[in-house]
Design an enzyme around this catalytic site. Sequence first.
Site, PDB file in Angstrom:
ATOM      1  N   GLY A 178       0.821  -1.205   0.000  1.00  0.00           N
ATOM      2  CA  GLY A 178       0.000   0.000   0.000  1.00  0.00           C
ATOM      3  C   GLY A 178       0.849   1.247   0.000  1.00  0.00           C
ATOM      4  N   VAL A 203       4.025   1.582   1.974  1.00  0.00           N
ATOM      5  CA  VAL A 203       3.940   0.553   3.005  1.00  0.00           C
ATOM      6  C   VAL A 203       4.330  -0.788   2.395  1.00  0.00           C
ATOM      7  CG1 VAL A 203       2.486  -0.553   4.740  1.00  0.00           C
ATOM      8  CG2 VAL A 203       2.089   1.832   4.134  1.00  0.00           C
ATOM      9  N   ASP A 231      -7.359  12.511  10.534  1.00  0.00           N
ATOM     10  CA  ASP A 231      -7.522  11.954   9.184  1.00  0.00           C
ATOM     11  C   ASP A 231      -8.275  10.628   9.248  1.00  0.00           C
ATOM     12  OD1 ASP A 231      -7.327  11.930   6.425  1.00  0.00           O
ATOM     13  OD2 ASP A 231      -5.319  11.065   6.392  1.00  0.00           O
ATOM     14  N   LYS A 269       6.442   1.281   7.058  1.00  0.00           N
ATOM     15  CA  LYS A 269       6.080   2.486   6.323  1.00  0.00           C
ATOM     16  C   LYS A 269       7.362   3.257   6.039  1.00  0.00           C
ATOM     17  CE  LYS A 269       2.257   4.687   7.022  1.00  0.00           C
ATOM     18  NZ  LYS A 269       1.141   5.512   7.551  1.00  0.00           N
TER      19      LYS A 269
END
Length: 705
Positions: free
Chosen positions: A17, A24, A133, A39
């Site tokens: 991702g 990631v 977020d 990450k």
Amino acid sequence: MIGHELGGRYQVIERIGGGGMALVYRAHDILLNRNVAIKVLRNQFVHDEEFIRRFRREAQSAASLSHPNVVSIYDVGQEDEIHYIVMEYIEGKNLNEIIKERAPLQVDESVRIASQICDALDHAHQNQIIHRDIKPHNILIGRNGRVKVTDFGIARAVTSTTITQTGSVVGSVHYFSPEHAKGVTTGEKSDLYSLGIVLYQMLTGVLPFLGESPISVALKHLQEEFEEPRLLNPLIPQSVENVILRSMRKNPEERYQSAKEMLQDLETCLLPERRSESKALFNDDEDEDRTRVIPAIKPMQRGLGSRGGGEDRMRREAEEPPAGSGKRRWGRPVLWISLTLLLLLAMGGVVWYVNAKLVVDEVAVPKVTEMSFEEAKAELAKVGLIAEEPALQEYNPNYEPDEVWKQSKDPDTIVKEGTHITLTVSTEKTLPQMIDLSGKPYEEAVKLLIAEGVEQKRITQDPRYSEDFPEGQVISSEPAVNSEYDPETATIKLIVSQGKETTPIPDLVGKTQADAKAMLEAAGLVLGEIKEESSFSVEAGLVLEQWPYEKGDTASPGEKINITVSTGYPPEALEYTYDVPVAPLAEGQKTKIRIIYADARKDGENQEWGTRTIAKSQKLSVNLVLAPNKDGSISVYQDGEFVETYTIRYSDAKNGTVPEPEPPVQHTPEPTQAPTDIPVSADPTIEPEILPPSTEGGANTETGD
């Protein structure tokens, strides 16, 4: 990065991702022997101190939290220009993928997910961390159903002076709170607003605010009301809708005061006594953030009082003629009139502009079902409506692929221009894959296919021989395993084993070697070992014996059949010709002579030499094959009556001492006892059958004189 080893212990395996700030990867922790997620800050930001600070802040924010619904942080590091965070690896999907696949979700599932997110936010808020977020992309759902909140990349402690700097609004615009969009300080209630949008999207499958640009979406958060979720999904209980309505109030003071308060509401909203509660109402008139039209301010008239004298004085001064010229006298009124007209024109323009922006025409929604998506999109555009893209896709057997079969607003519904209409188009039918039936008994395979929806009459059997599958087991299927098929229409052929293929073994005895080979090849068999052996009964060059299979047995194709070929008589065999004296019953009288012999051939059985009709005495030659253990014998018959038997010994024939036979007496013989093992005609008047000439005995059936 794939294959790289970070920090001497994290082996990067694959990318799973990424976002605007970082990528990631799935990696393996060599030291602790477990999978982790890493990450890594994108290369374009490795020299940007602001992004590096924000990246480190994520690690600090998440590392300060320890909660079952928050992704755990294991490690933080830097290797050369690679900044990375090592965190818990969650096997599963993010909530955004689940919404795309299955939205709208079931009410209880949506509430369960929202409750776990709210629990995580409550823990974060108690630790003075605001996420800022919250969106489906940052919500991970493990295979066990556990919800994990991740990506604290723009989180910051509540004690920070400001979160949104001038000209730099960070976050996801579709999930912004109104105060977030304004660029003012955001707090705990901003996270609860975003969570309300996530719950809204789970239950309806759509976002509450959509627009052509991020700015237009942000303005809608500030100014417009969203469509109530129960209008989009009537299955939503009123108690659940109340949670959404309260969490998404534009005025933060009207929202839940804390995540704990919202969590308590979520945990009780599905109780039977709450499901049908009344709709939550709010006083929109007290909402200072609500967009409203402010009337023009009119100047107040001054009253007649102590100031009246001053006004009279000003009026008198205005009425007194000026000392100057007429042009000077008219200049000031013209100026004031002109300014007033300009002000009125400006105010009129403002009013027109505001009306143009705020007053939106209403239109009727056209019917666009049974059209292709592009046609429906164009049809909606004709009346000023917008087709939501991408369209929802769901198979409908009554519609062709890419044909619209559902629209979010019914035809003739009156809506505002610019309204987004969600269309659902039919897709190709999702076909299952053929299950693997090989090795299963035929009856069991049929039951499994019936369970898949295949009618039994559309299942056929094709028996075939197999070396690998026992009789009755399925070898394969048509369609093949893992290929797509339609259980409602497909005809399934099951290839079923008959066991190993067998073929009958031909009789090779008495055949030449070439003939035996041809017969075996015709039967799918192979000529194997060839032996040679002498024989009294089988001529040289002919098959004497076959093994391991005899005539009438069966064998699998390709099996080898061995044969023994005769080389003729053995070396000790002795061929001897004996002249048999014969005579008619009376001289000149035709008499039928029949001769039967026995020797080493055919295991010593009696064999027909043949018959001859004679009228005078003579000798007939009979060829014999003698062996050390088998003497020869010759029996003579006259007109069916036994006359005499001659014995020829092997030793006499070998030494040349066979006695000469005495000539027979020509008279009617007295009946004598015939050998019991020699066939004699029961009726002397019936002549014995004349046999064909014997190649071994050398006899003829000619009539002698």
